[in-house]
Scaffold this active site. Structure first.
Site, short mmCIF file in Angstrom:
data_model
loop_
_atom_site.label_atom_id
_atom_site.label_comp_id
_atom_site.label_asym_id
_atom_site.label_seq_id
_atom_site.Cartn_x
_atom_site.Cartn_y
_atom_site.Cartn_z
N ALA A 234 -32.47 16.77 -40.20
CA ALA A 234 -33.88 16.71 -40.61
C ALA A 234 -34.27 15.26 -40.88
O ALA A 234 -34.93 14.95 -41.85
CB ALA A 234 -34.10 17.58 -41.84
N GLY B 103 -35.22 11.43 -38.60
CA GLY B 103 -36.32 10.92 -37.79
C GLY B 103 -36.74 11.87 -36.70
O GLY B 103 -37.91 12.22 -36.57
N LEU C 201 -21.41 10.92 -34.20
CA LEU C 201 -20.64 11.43 -33.09
C LEU C 201 -19.87 12.69 -33.46
O LEU C 201 -19.82 13.66 -32.69
CB LEU C 201 -19.66 10.33 -32.66
CG LEU C 201 -19.01 10.45 -31.31
CD1 LEU C 201 -20.06 10.50 -30.24
CD2 LEU C 201 -18.08 9.26 -31.11
N CYS D 107 -3.38 -6.74 -39.14
CA CYS D 107 -3.00 -8.11 -39.54
C CYS D 107 -4.19 -9.06 -39.47
O CYS D 107 -4.28 -10.00 -40.25
CB CYS D 107 -1.83 -8.60 -38.70
SG CYS D 107 -2.27 -8.95 -37.01
#
Lengths: 627, 521
Positions: free
Chosen positions: A31, A33, A128, A182
């Site tokens: 709900a 845009g 997604l 790293c």
């Protein structure tokens, strides 16, 4: 006169279609845009039995487009207020039934049985994993789905029907860009590395306990040597002292002195660049808390101009301002943490954002990386997709036009339509015929995946969380090999002991737990009504830094299986990330592109691939976009 | 600050400057139909300065059916007033007003009313009044946007004498790297490169830009008589040479990056043809004290180009494989060169300004222009009068379009015939259900007469389309109105912000098969 309120629609669509609209039961997922526009369009097109679901609440930054919401609705349920507003404006509200759920679509309440009651499902989602989830359920219960998304001026609508069109997962989505641990922990070279680090630090300090978050260990004060080698270990004795002084001083000292000092001593890292410089809290603040020194800073090029509203956030703050903001936000967040328990990072929470802005900028300063403005950091940390009313209006209109065709069972007339930014190749809207289901799609066609992973180092927990849940969007996977059940989730009926037992299980190395090289693992998710077989192949080296597993939807023997000319010449898409660098997206990927330069006959959706010819112009369209 | 937060998601598209332009704009809507209201809704939400709705109609039952913002309590009241009230609710920063006069009357009697607006959106105006209004706005250089939704069909037309764009924001702008024609500082830096002296770690981290400039120079001197590679063979040979300088091409990403863009790099530097056309525009040659800042800067650009044969350097480099120090040094020389170019460009602008007696152009504006110089754009629209007058109408173009199968231009013809119909019978075809069949031949004769005026063969418009349009009976479907409102407001935002390239000049949407085409009429 109100009786023939829909006379226009009957005249243009015909009475048959209109009757189908009147009797259709539809589900709108989201709900935001698109959802707001869509709900309005559906009601004014004659739909009268609508469910709408959204787990989100209304935020100030929604109001520039989600027109069903006002300032006084901030913090309230999007689904509920959207329903209220539409019924308020709409004239025959007693004739219209809208059911609003303030809930997560990915829960058992909304499983396949719930979906079965609808004639049509329309996605208006922004992520997604929910898109994949709904895709799988719709396929399993054979309900047509209209999928949509917008990003800035770009947008897209497509119809998904089992066995007729390709499904949402037929085209693999590019996996999120992840950075090697790293790089984040020891050797950052770009602002984004420091931003990722700062978000992890936020989680470490104020979030739920999470063993995989290895950003820092607050009590560890070793700066050289190994803790097992007690003779040669050098410790930072100042850290316990800082801890006694104040929480913020402790954190500051730990992450900007102790940890940095340790890194700076690793001389092999700094052969070609300046080593990081540890910061001393007391040198930056005099004992009464006032700042004493000003330090020069490297700022990113050129944005230091003119006045204007809101520009404050677009100016790069000085190093000292960042220091002050860091200390202040830690103080406040610690209070919040004590009052409310674990915090989750939210880009729209100013305090949480301030923490990440200042922490990442201070770290950038230490590593001689340009500082960034709050505005830019918000976009990078929050994965912000620009959003405006205009695009949502266009896309929602197109969704309803497709909905008419779906209700009429005219799947041959359905189109996938792309909205372009500006007329390119003579068109603003690009309608194309939907592709057929891909024969190698692991969701809608063959339910088979090959997973390359180091079976001798990966734990079951990593397989579950990073591969199955995060990458393959399973919600609640059940793992079996042959006839034996390896793992089952769910907390409801388990005793404390059983949960502990399972936690222990999750720490097992998969090769030691019936999943060595060349195992076929079956994974099933009842909620999604989805089942897939995974061929596990042991693999120790990967071609990209930071990558530790590889998934392909195709069978092991690709050459025989790949008779689909659609992408036969670009199976080698290892270089895809080069094209995506400018987006610096952290959490969710760009996963679809439109090739706008090709002309009408050849225009079609393309899998992301490295740019091969120099004239190809591509529009990037993010699936992780408007609701 | 709350505004920045509220507008955060759009500021990321058009920035503070675009937002400031929106907030300064006052937009007029003629007729508060569903299409008009939806268009304004999408402009009020992102925060235009103000709007005025001009509408002489009272709210009717059909308005309630297709206009989301009107409810039963509005029936019989001024549509201008009610639409304005509801739109104002959407954003308290936007000033809204209404004018209950009949717009046709206003156009005929008090046309100066429209002079105050920054843009006018006209909806459902009879062709005569529309023509008068468009001429007036044209003279005053005020953009006019005409929008109609008619059943399943949408029509949009933009009319502006001249629209200047500095920030066209192309999707995939090419980097301005000057590898082919390096500036002095870049060449000097590349000259200092001594690949043989580098250890393997360093070798793999020389920025490819430096590598390319260095090796190109070496190759052309050693192997090509001092000439740049121009034929395909020469380019291939250079590519081989480039790769041969890698210690291990598989492991050196900087060399790989160089090869990836090699064909682009080996294109001779040239100024894009549309930029050349803008520089050669008579407006840049004939400056006066009333010239727009844009044209003064274009004239300055022309001078700059005449002196240097290149445009001012943009000064940014992409993120590439490099060690930090080389990267920062490279960034620095591009940045410094761009600053020097900007300084020179600014002084040309200033001298032009003073020679024609204009007020100074703010340095921020010059900077923005200079930064976007490769993407300047200019759109000159055709006037509606030119389009509507048979002698100047683009009949040949229309014929070629209409000859395409399923051309959407056919709806343009029929919609114009509908206006002709209205002009003759003072009502719209098919407006009353009982008259649909009777109106079809009448509408057909309007189509025929229009086609005859335009010298277009009447066979190009099939009867089916005429029947279809008559069946719509002048109705507006909310869904199409909403979609056209989205398209229209999007183009209005482009016009107001002067960012992105707006549509030129007509857009037809066909909701039957979800196709849409722009046309240049």
């Amino acid at each position: 006169m109100t009786d023939n309120k829909f006379q226009n629609i009957i005249d243009t669509l015909g009475i048959d279609t209109f009757e189908k609209i009147r009797s259709a039961k539809v589900l709108v997922v989201g709900a935001g845009g698109i959802g707001c526009e869509l709900l309005k369009n559906l009601v004014l097109s004659g739909f009268r039995d609508i469910h709408i679901i959204d787990l989100d609440t209304i935020d100030l930054s929604n109001l520039n487009r989600q027109f069903l919401f006002r300032k006084h609705h901030i913090g309230m349920s999007k689904a509920k207020i959207a329903r209220e507003s539409v019924l308020k404006y709409c004239n025959n509200s007693d004739d219209i039934k809208i059911v609003a759920h303030h809930a997560d679509i990915k829960t058992h309440e909304f499983g396949p049985n719930y979906f079965k009651q609808f004639n049509l499902v329309m996605n208006a989602l922004d992520n997604l994993s929910a898109r994949r989830h709904v895709n799988r359920i719709c396929l399993s219960v054979d309900i047509p789905l209209i999928e949509s998304g917008t990003a800035g001026f770009l947008g897209q609508v497509s119809v998904i029907r089992k066995g007729v069109t390709e499904c949402f997962e037929c085209i693999p989505k590019v996996p999120p860009k992840e950075f090697a641990v790293c790089t984040i922990r020891s050797n950052p070279s770009a602002p984004i590395h420091c931003i990722v680090w700062a978000k992890m630090l936020f989680g470490r300090l104020f979030g739920l306990a999470d063993d995989s978050n290895a950003v820092t260990d607050m009590d560890d004060n070793i700066v050289e040597g190994d803790k097992d080698d007690t003779d040669n270990v050098i410790r930072d004795e100042l850290l316990p002292l800082a801890k006694q002084k104040s929480y913020e001083q402790w954190v500051f000292h730990k992450v900007f002195y102790t940890d940095i000092d340790r890194l700076a001593r690793m001389t092999e890292l700094w052969k070609e660049k300046k080593p990081p410089r540890p910061l001393v809290y007391d040198e930056l603040f005099s004992p009464d808390g006032q700042q004493t020194t000003t330090t020069t800073t490297t700022t990113s090029n050129g944005i230091n101009s003119s006045s204007g509203r809101g520009l404050k956030d677009q100016v790069v703050m000085s190093f000292q301002e960042n220091i002050n903001m860091f200390v202040e936000s830690i103080r406040k967040l610690q209070v919040q943490n004590e009052q409310n328990g674990a915090l989750t990072w939210d880009k729209d929470d100013n305090l949480a954002l301030n923490f990440v802005v200042s922490a990442s900028n201070i770290r950038s300063h230490i590593f001689n990386i340009p500082l960034k403005s709050k505005f830019d950091i918000k976009a990078m940390a929050g994965n912000i997709i620009p959003a405006i009313a205009t695009t949502n209006a266009i896309i929602s209109g197109l969704i309803v036009l497709e909905a008419f065709k779906v209700l009429n069972n005219e799947f041959d007339k359905c189109k996938s339509t792309y909205l372009l930014k500006q007329p390119s190749g003579k068109r603003l809207l690009l309608p194309i015929d939907p592709e057929k289901p891909k024969s190698d799609c692991y969701v809608c066609s063959q339910n088979f995946i090959t997973l390359k992973i180091n079976t001798k180092t990966t734990t079951l927990s990593q397989l579950l969380n990073d591969v199955l849940k995060k990458n393959l969007s399973f919600h609640d996977p059940i793992l079996t090999v042959g006839a034996s059940l390896l793992y089952e989730g769910g907390d409801e009926d388990l005793s404390k002991e059983e949960i502990e037992e399972r936690n222990k299980l999750e720490q097992k190395i998969i090769a030691d737990y019936k999943m060595p090289d060349n195992t076929i693992l079956n994974v099933e998710d009842y909620l999604q009504n989805f089942k897939v077989s995974i061929l596990i192949i042991h693999c120790e080296t990967f071609d990209e830094d930071g990558k530790w597993f590889d998934i392909s939807g195709k069978q092991k023997d690709q050459s025989t299986n790949n008779n689909n000319n659609h992408d036969s010449n670009n199976n080698n898409n290892n270089n895809t990330e080069d094209d995506l660098d400018d987006l610096e997206i952290i959490e969710n990927p760009v996963d679809m592109q439109i090739d706008a330069s090709s002309d009408k006959s050849t225009a079609k959706r393309k899998e992301i691939e490295s740019e091969t010819s120099d004239s190809t112009k591509k529009h990037k369209l993010n699936e992780n976009n408007e609701q | 600050m709350t505004d920045t937060e509220k507008y955060d998601r759009q500021l990321r598209l058009w920035g503070e400057e675009g937002q400031a332009r929106l907030e300064k704009s006052h937009i007029c809507l003629i007729n508060g139909t569903a299409t008009g209201t939806e268009t304004l809704k999408n402009l009020v939400l992102p925060g235009i300065g103000g709007f005025t709705v001009v509408d002489g109609n009272k709210v009717s039952a059909s308005d309630l059916g297709n206009n989301f913002f009107l409810d039963k309590s509005c029936l019989g009241l001024s549509r201008a007033l009610k639409v304005c009230e509801f739109l104002r609710e959407l954003n308290d920063r936007v000033k809204g007003s209404s004018c209950e006069e009949d717009p046709v009357h206003l156009i005929n009697e008090k046309i100066s009313f429209f002079k105050e607006f920054d843009l006018v959106i006209a909806n459902r105006l009879p062709e005569a009044a529309l023509t008068t209004l468009s001429q007036y706005l044209w003279e005053h250089n005020i953009p006019l946007v005409v929008v109609v939704s008619y059943g399943y069909i949408g029509y949009l037309r933009l009319v502006v004498p001249e629209h200047q764009i500095v920030e066209s924001k192309p999707d995939t702008p090419l980097d301005d790297l000057r590898i082919y024609n390096p500036f002095k500082e870049l060449e000097e830096m590349a000259d200092q490169l001594d690949l043989k002296s580098l250890n393997s770690q360093q070798h793999g981290h020389v920025p490819y830009i430096t590598l390319m400039v260095h090796l190109l120079k070496k190759w052309k001197v050693d192997s090509n008589g001092g000439k740049m590679p121009s034929t395909r063979d020469e380019k291939e040979s250079f590519k081989k040479f480039f790769i041969s300088n890698a210690n291990s091409f598989q492991d050196e990403e900087n060399f790989q990056e160089g090869v990836k863009g090699i064909w682009k790099v080996l294109q001779p530097y040239s100024v894009p043809s549309d930029i050349v056309a803008i520089m050669n525009d008579p407006k840049a040659a004939n400056l006066s004290s009333t010239s727009d800042d844009y044209w003064v800067m274009v004239a300055a650009l022309k001078k700059f180009h005449e002196t240097h044969q290149v445009l001012p350097l943009q000064g940014t480099i992409p993120d590439i494989t490099a060690d930090t120090i080389s990267y920062i040094n490279l960034q620095k020389i591009y940045h410094e060169k761009a600053s020097a170019d900007l300084d020179e460009f600014t002084s040309i602008v200033n001298s032009l300004v003073s020679s024609v007696g204009k007020t100074l152009i703010p340095s921020e504006m010059i900077k923005k222009f200079c930064k976007n110089v490769r993407f300047l754009n200019l759109v000159r629209y055709r006037s509606l009068v030119d389009e509507f007058t048979p002698a100047t109408a683009r009949s040949a173009y229309m014929i070629s379009e209409l000859e395409q199968p399923d051309s959407n231009l056919v709806f343009y013809i029929v919609l114009r015939a509908v206006e002709k119909f209205n002009n003759i019978y003072n009502r719209y075809p098919g407006f009353n259900d009982e008259e649909v069949d009777a109106d079809i031949p009448l509408l057909k004769s309007c189509v025929t007469s229009l086609l005859n005026d335009l010298s277009i063969p009447t066979t190009l418009v099939k009867d089916d389309y005429i029947t279809e349009i008559a069946r719509y009976g002048h109705c507006e479907l909310h869904n199409i109105a909403s979609l056209m409102g989205g398209v229209t407001s999007q183009e209005v935002i482009k016009l107001i912000t002067h960012q992105y390239v707006p549509l030129d000049n007509t857009f037809i949407f066909n909701g039957i098969n979800s196709t849409a085409n722009p046309y240049k009429l």
